[in-house]
Design an enzyme around this catalytic site. Structure first.
Site, PDB file in Angstrom:
ATOM      1  N   GLU A 154      25.037  -3.599  55.717  1.00  0.00           N
ATOM      2  CA  GLU A 154      23.607  -3.764  55.403  1.00  0.00           C
ATOM      3  C   GLU A 154      23.067  -5.060  56.008  1.00  0.00           C
ATOM      4  O   GLU A 154      21.968  -5.104  56.561  1.00  0.00           O
ATOM      5  CB  GLU A 154      23.380  -3.774  53.878  1.00  0.00           C
ATOM      6  CG  GLU A 154      23.635  -2.433  53.211  1.00  0.00           C
ATOM      7  CD  GLU A 154      23.001  -1.274  53.989  1.00  0.00           C
ATOM      8  OE1 GLU A 154      21.808  -1.388  54.316  1.00  0.00           O
ATOM      9  OE2 GLU A 154      23.706  -0.280  54.273  1.00  0.00           O
TER      10      GLU A 154
ATOM     11  N   TYR B  75      39.901 -16.799  66.115  1.00  0.00           N
ATOM     12  CA  TYR B  75      39.489 -15.937  64.997  1.00  0.00           C
ATOM     13  C   TYR B  75      40.585 -14.927  64.643  1.00  0.00           C
ATOM     14  O   TYR B  75      40.532 -14.262  63.627  1.00  0.00           O
ATOM     15  CB  TYR B  75      38.187 -15.180  65.324  1.00  0.00           C
ATOM     16  CG  TYR B  75      37.002 -16.060  65.637  1.00  0.00           C
ATOM     17  CD1 TYR B  75      37.032 -17.432  65.419  1.00  0.00           C
ATOM     18  CD2 TYR B  75      35.830 -15.494  66.148  1.00  0.00           C
ATOM     19  CE1 TYR B  75      35.936 -18.226  65.721  1.00  0.00           C
ATOM     20  CE2 TYR B  75      34.727 -16.279  66.446  1.00  0.00           C
ATOM     21  CZ  TYR B  75      34.788 -17.648  66.235  1.00  0.00           C
ATOM     22  OH  TYR B  75      33.697 -18.416  66.540  1.00  0.00           O
TER      23      TYR B  75
END
Ligand code: A2P
Length: 285
Positions: A237, A58
């Site tokens: 969020e 990653y």
């Protein structure tokens, strides 16, 4: 099994335990900043996540490690509260490369240990520093290895893995579901002609009933059957949204209906490597 935001570890047969939800940290490095990765790990730990799913490939383990250590230094968590999963990349599968590669990861993370270290994919590629090795004609350089491999399992309502799950449960093996939300639609990795999971009408209607999103329903579906989920999000969020799955439960009937959505859709097919001698998806699991 009673699961709550504060207590959602499930036991493993060696005496350890694993938090049933983790933050996935893979993001395309060409479109996602390293800062957003570190910020997301910190938001996740503040939200209550205690499991972080990372990997050498990653290319953000440095930032993930910094974020974890920052939260430890702040006193928000202790190292032993965090479950970190690292992964051995396909160019390092020769037995003598495993330990040095893990040590490199620990050095990058600046942590003393990882909680889990798994084989990223059971297909070996030419050993060396080139992470996607090809010859001068662009042909993939596969590597032959006697590989007794473990494999993580894509798992979500369009790919419910009933048979594998039953087998694992009978043998006390915990499954970690990658791509639990049906993943990003990055054509490099994903079969984008497949139907988007989160648009599914039934999942959305169940969500409406509980005042939850389709994403929360699919995550709840898996944790309710004991499958660990590692949704990736770098959006604060959505990181919080994905953790708000401990305050409702699906009825038995809804669980069955969701299971029946299965279409054997595998989003991450890795089709470009289908001629690798160890390509794992020709076989049924
Ligand atoms: P983002 O990072 O912008 O939130 P998976 O973990 O199944 O591979 O899915 C990850 C993808 O789904 C990412 O593209 C992520 O984007 C997006 N994602 C994560 N959480 C949600 C959510 N609650 N609703 C919709 N999309 C989400």
């Amino acid at each position: 099994m009673y699961l709550s935001a504060a207590n959602h570890r499930i036991p493993l047969s060696d005496g350890n335990s694993i938090p049933i939800i983790g933050l996935g940290t893979y993001a395309d490095p060409s479109t996602s900043s390293k800062e957003s990765c570190a910020a997301s790990v910190k938001v996740a730990i503040d939200t209550g996540y205690r499991h972080i799913d990372g990997a050498y490939i990653y290319r953000n383990e440095h930032e993930v490690g910094d974020a974890i250590r920052e939260k430890i230094a702040e006193g928000k968590v202790r190292r032993e509260d965090i479950f970190y999963c690292g992964k051995l990349w396909v160019t390092n599968l020769d037995p003598e490369r495993v330990r040095p590669t893990l040590e490199k990861t620990l050095k990058t993370l600046k942590l003393d240990y990882v909680d889990l270290y798994i084989i990223e994919m059971p297909m070996a590629f030419k050993a060396g520093d080139e992470i996607y090795p090809r010859d001068e004609d662009g042909k993939w350089l596969y590597h032959k290895l006697d590989l007794c491999a473990t494999w993580e399992v894509e798992c979500h309502p369009y790919f419910t893995q009933q048979k594998l799950l039953k087998f694992c449960q009978q043998h006390d093996i915990v499954i970690i579901a990658y791509s639990p939300l049906g993943t990003c639609r990055n054509p490099r990795w994903v079969n984008v002609s497949s139907p988007p999971l989160l648009k599914d009408a039934y999942l959305n209607s169940v969500g409406k009933k509980y005042n939850k999103t389709a994403a929360q329903v699919v995550l709840r579906f898996n944790i309710q059957r004991g499958v660990v989920v590692i949704p990736k999000s770098f959006n604060p969020e959505r990181i919080k949204e994905n953790f708000q799955i401990f305050d409702f439960s699906l009825t038995e009937e809804e669980m069955k209906e969701i299971e029946a959505l299965n279409r054997n859709v595998r989003f991450v097919e890795l089709f470009m490597w289908r001629d690798h001698p160890e390509y794992p998806f020709h076989d049924e699991y």
